[in-house]
Design an enzyme around this catalytic site. Structure first.
Site, PDB file in Angstrom:
ATOM      1  N   ASN A 192       0.806  -1.231   0.000  1.00 19.89           N
ATOM      2  CA  ASN A 192       0.000   0.000   0.000  1.00 19.89           C
ATOM      3  C   ASN A 192       0.835   1.276   0.000  1.00 19.89           C
ATOM      4  O   ASN A 192       0.397   2.325   0.452  1.00 19.89           O
ATOM      5  CB  ASN A 192      -0.962   0.014   1.201  1.00 19.89           C
ATOM      6  CG  ASN A 192      -1.884  -1.183   1.223  1.00 19.89           C
ATOM      7  OD1 ASN A 192      -2.442  -1.544   0.188  1.00 19.89           O
ATOM      8  ND2 ASN A 192      -2.027  -1.820   2.381  1.00 19.89           N
ATOM      9  N   ARG A 193       2.050   1.156  -0.492  1.00 23.83           N
ATOM     10  CA  ARG A 193       2.978   2.295  -0.594  1.00 23.83           C
ATOM     11  C   ARG A 193       3.366   2.872   0.774  1.00 23.83           C
ATOM     12  O   ARG A 193       3.893   3.979   0.865  1.00 23.83           O
ATOM     13  CB  ARG A 193       2.403   3.411  -1.485  1.00 23.83           C
ATOM     14  CG  ARG A 193       2.215   2.993  -2.955  1.00 23.83           C
ATOM     15  CD  ARG A 193       3.551   2.623  -3.580  1.00 23.83           C
ATOM     16  NE  ARG A 193       3.464   2.372  -5.000  1.00 23.83           N
ATOM     17  CZ  ARG A 193       3.318   1.161  -5.545  1.00 23.83           C
ATOM     18  NH1 ARG A 193       3.189   0.098  -4.763  1.00 23.83           N
ATOM     19  NH2 ARG A 193       3.288   1.012  -6.840  1.00 23.83           N
TER      20      ARG A 193
END
Length: 215
Positions: A192-193
C-alpha cells in the site's frame, strides 16, 4: 511520442524494516543488506551504485559506477581523476550514492564527502586488475570528446605492443575515492505504498542518530 505508465503497479511485500531489529550503526545494516542481496541472486552486480555529483556547469549528474570496497569508514570506488566526475568532486566533494536492489525491494541513499584514498591503496587495486583493464585506464581520456571508436582501438593496439612483457603501472590521474557518509537512508518496500524509511544521520562526526521518515 507518448506512453502512459500510470498502470505500472507492484505490491512490495518481501520484508520489513523495524527499529527494534536493526543495528545502531548503518554500516552494519548496509553489510547485512549487501550480503543478503548477494545470497538471493537476481542482481548481476549488487555493487553497482549510482553516484551523483554537482558538475562544473552547475547541474547535477548521476551515473553508475562499481563499489570496490566498503568499511566502517566509507565506500571506495576507482576512476579517472580527470574525468567529468573527478573534476566535479575536486570542485565540490559533497556527493550522493545510491543502491537499488529490486530483487529485495530495497534502496539505500547515502550522502557524504568524497576524498582520494592513499596512493598505495590505488596502486594495490590497479595491480589487481586484468591487463586489459589496466591498458584501458591508460588509453582512455575519460569524458573527453573523441572523433571515433577507432581512435581508442588504435591507441589500445599501440599500447598492447608497447607493454608486451612489461608491467603496466598506475597512471597518476587514475585512482580511488572514499565516500565518508554523513547520512544513510534505508528504504524497504511495503504494501500500500507505506514503505519503511529509516535514516541515520551522523552527529558531530561521532554518533549516528536514527529516525523514521514518512514514505
Amino acid at each position: 511520442m507518448q506512453k502512459d505508465l500510470g498502470d505500472y503497479r507492484k505490491s512490495y511485500e518481501k520484508s520489513a524494516l523495524l527499529e527494534g531489529s536493526i543495528s545502531d550503526n548503518p554500516m552494519e545494516l548496509f553489510q547485512k543488506w549487501f550480503y543478503e542481496t548477494e545470497a538471493a541472486d537476481g542482481v548481476d552486480e549488487p555493487n553497482a551504485m549510482t553516484i551523483s555529483t554537482i558538475g562544473l556547469d552547475g547541474y547535477p549528474k548521476s551515473r553508475v559506477v562499481l563499489l570496490k570496497k566498503f568499511t566502517y569508514e566509507g565506500f571506495i570506488f576507482y576512476t579517472n581523476y580527470n574525468s567529468e566526475k573527478g573534476k566535479a568532486i575536486a570542485a565540490n566533494p559533497n556527493v550522493c550514492i545510491s543502491f537499488f536492489w529490486p530483487n529485495m525491494e530495497r534502496q539505500i541513499i547515502i550522502k557524504g564527502k568524497a576524498e582520494k584514498v592513499a596512493e598505495n591503496l590505488s596502486d594495490g587495486y590497479f595491480e589487481s586488475r586484468p591487463e586489459g583493464s589496466k591498458l584501458g585506464a591508460l588509453v582512455s581520456p575519460q569524458s573527453s570528446v573523441i572523433s571515433s571508436r577507432e581512435v581508442l582501438e588504435n591507441s589500445l593496439k599501440k599500447l598492447e605492443d608497447e607493454y608486451e612483457n612489461k608491467e603496466v603501472l598506475r597512471p597518476d590521474n587514475w585512482g580511488g575515492y572514499i565516500i565518508k557518509p554523513q547520512s544513510m537512508e534505508f528504504w524497504q518496500g511495503r504494501p500500500n505504498r507505506l514503505h519503511d524509511r529509516i535514516r541515520y544521520a551522523l552527529i558531530d562526526n561521532l554518533d549516528w542518530k536514527m529516525e523514521r521518515l514518512a514514505p
